[in-house]
Design a protein around this motif. Sequence first.
Motif, PDB file in Angstrom:
ATOM      1  N   GLY A 108       5.133  77.208 126.777  1.00 61.77           N
ATOM      2  CA  GLY A 108       6.057  77.025 125.695  1.00 61.77           C
ATOM      3  C   GLY A 108       6.034  78.069 124.775  1.00 61.77           C
ATOM      4  O   GLY A 108       6.471  79.148 125.155  1.00 61.77           O
ATOM      5  N   GLU A 109       6.262  77.699 123.399  1.00 67.17           N
ATOM      6  CA  GLU A 109       6.334  78.646 122.507  1.00 67.17           C
ATOM      7  C   GLU A 109       5.162  79.712 121.997  1.00 67.17           C
ATOM      8  O   GLU A 109       5.213  80.683 121.593  1.00 67.17           O
ATOM      9  CB  GLU A 109       6.821  78.167 120.981  1.00 67.17           C
ATOM     10  CG  GLU A 109       8.207  77.214 121.344  1.00 67.17           C
ATOM     11  CD  GLU A 109       8.467  76.620 119.743  1.00 67.17           C
ATOM     12  OE1 GLU A 109       8.179  77.282 118.861  1.00 67.17           O
ATOM     13  OE2 GLU A 109       8.833  75.627 119.705  1.00 67.17           O
ATOM     14  N   GLU A 142       5.537  72.312 117.549  1.00 62.47           N
ATOM     15  CA  GLU A 142       6.093  73.387 118.122  1.00 62.47           C
ATOM     16  C   GLU A 142       6.099  72.838 119.740  1.00 62.47           C
ATOM     17  O   GLU A 142       5.433  71.724 120.182  1.00 62.47           O
ATOM     18  CB  GLU A 142       5.654  74.539 118.092  1.00 62.47           C
ATOM     19  CG  GLU A 142       4.387  75.040 118.815  1.00 62.47           C
ATOM     20  CD  GLU A 142       3.081  74.901 117.769  1.00 62.47           C
ATOM     21  OE1 GLU A 142       2.492  76.143 117.798  1.00 62.47           O
ATOM     22  OE2 GLU A 142       2.884  73.878 117.212  1.00 62.47           O
ATOM     23  N   ASP A 143       6.941  73.401 120.742  1.00 61.13           N
ATOM     24  CA  ASP A 143       6.744  73.408 122.035  1.00 61.13           C
ATOM     25  C   ASP A 143       5.522  73.988 122.519  1.00 61.13           C
ATOM     26  O   ASP A 143       5.502  75.285 122.760  1.00 61.13           O
ATOM     27  CB  ASP A 143       8.030  73.922 122.671  1.00 61.13           C
ATOM     28  CG  ASP A 143       8.062  73.752 124.195  1.00 61.13           C
ATOM     29  OD1 ASP A 143       7.013  72.953 124.807  1.00 61.13           O
ATOM     30  OD2 ASP A 143       8.729  74.313 124.773  1.00 61.13           O
TER      31      ASP A 143
END
Length: 449
Positions: A150-151, A226-227
């Motif tokens: 992800g992020e 967040e991701d």
Amino acid sequence: MSVNKNKTEYGVGASGSNFSIPEDETNKVRKALMDAPPASLTARPDQASPALRSAWQSYHSAVDEMRFLLEKSSMFKNPRYRAKAFHVMMEIQAIAYSMTIAPRTATPRIHTNSGWHDDIFSLGLVGADWHYGLLYLDGAYAYKLSGRKGENELLLLQVCSDSLGMPDHRTIGMHDFNDIVDFDENGNYEVIIGGPPRERNWVALDNNSNWNLLYIRTQIKKFGNEDIGEYRIEHLAPVEADLYEQEEFDEAVMAERIHRAEMLMRIYIKEFTIGIWDFANAGSQGKPNVMSPQPGLTFVGGSSFSVYAQGAFSIDEDEALIIELKEAPTSPYWGIMLGDTWSRALPFSRYQTSLNNAQAVQDSDGGYRFVLSIKDPGVANWLDPTKHNHGEMFFRNYFTTETVVPDVMKVKLDKLLDYLPGDTALVSPEERKAAIRYRREGFVRMYGE
């Protein structure tokens, strides 16, 4: 559907009409069943195998032995923390079940909610800035770990040869996914775990261990707002059909797992619950409100990617600690958090008990100053001890060659601003509530609770 107080409703019948059974009738049936001789009783009860009985008895003896260790500790002298000691004893048994009895190597999964998790499973000062995934794998097999980054900047994997507390437990691999994994344009990846060596996208297991313990650490900067990516584990090839049955019902296997539960409980109480507190005090020669360094693998479960610093705090309601970093550490991640005297992380999903380099406000001189106080001073970088007068301060610093140990100074709360820069970031009560709400929403998004 209307409710008849004298009837127990069971839904809709085949004809589409509601039907019900009178409650007094169900009570008669229930009473007749409960008054009958129990069908489960036998004239000559069988016994479990000697190995299984011995493991059970040893485990329960250890429960009282570990409780006694807590009761004779200096932390137990404070009446405020005695109930928490018994909370610890209940928590460690839940952790022992989750980490030694529940896992199935025949049908592996990545444990998140039943792994290290906020104030549910937080013994050992579980990190507030990591989403943990725990795996238990048999070294005789190979597995495929697939997922999507992800992020997060940091996605790490630690491989241990055995479960916590076992004599053969040791860290055999520390891996940064950025170094060992090929990601596609969307951040997807596949890693083979175990089996014959490969040049890339491969992680070794201990082939002689049927209980490799792996930790996935996913960095989180926004509490889960967040991701954070995703991952899954599966066998690379089919396994024998009865392996699950052996894990679930074999007496010798269950005896061995109960032994694992006992050994895990012992090391948690000795090295985490008591040991971390003792280590913090030893590093500061018994002085509170002083932080000292420790290497990453000093304790079982620590990461060699990190340099840690810790200390014990002690404050009254009219006091505050200023915890200072004179300059920003040159590392991709660092963070500070609080724990109680039993080395349990204070509940970071509902209170501002932690801050990291993406969340803390930097002062105009390039440094960072955190304020630990029981009352909210309105400072952005406040660390909330959740009414605890005593506890632990813990600093993580990843991928660095420098040892950073924050300075700590105790001041009177009403003189606090005299010791902080004039442009120290302040927040209103409404802003503080919004920050806590944002934190809470992120953790609910990650864990569903």
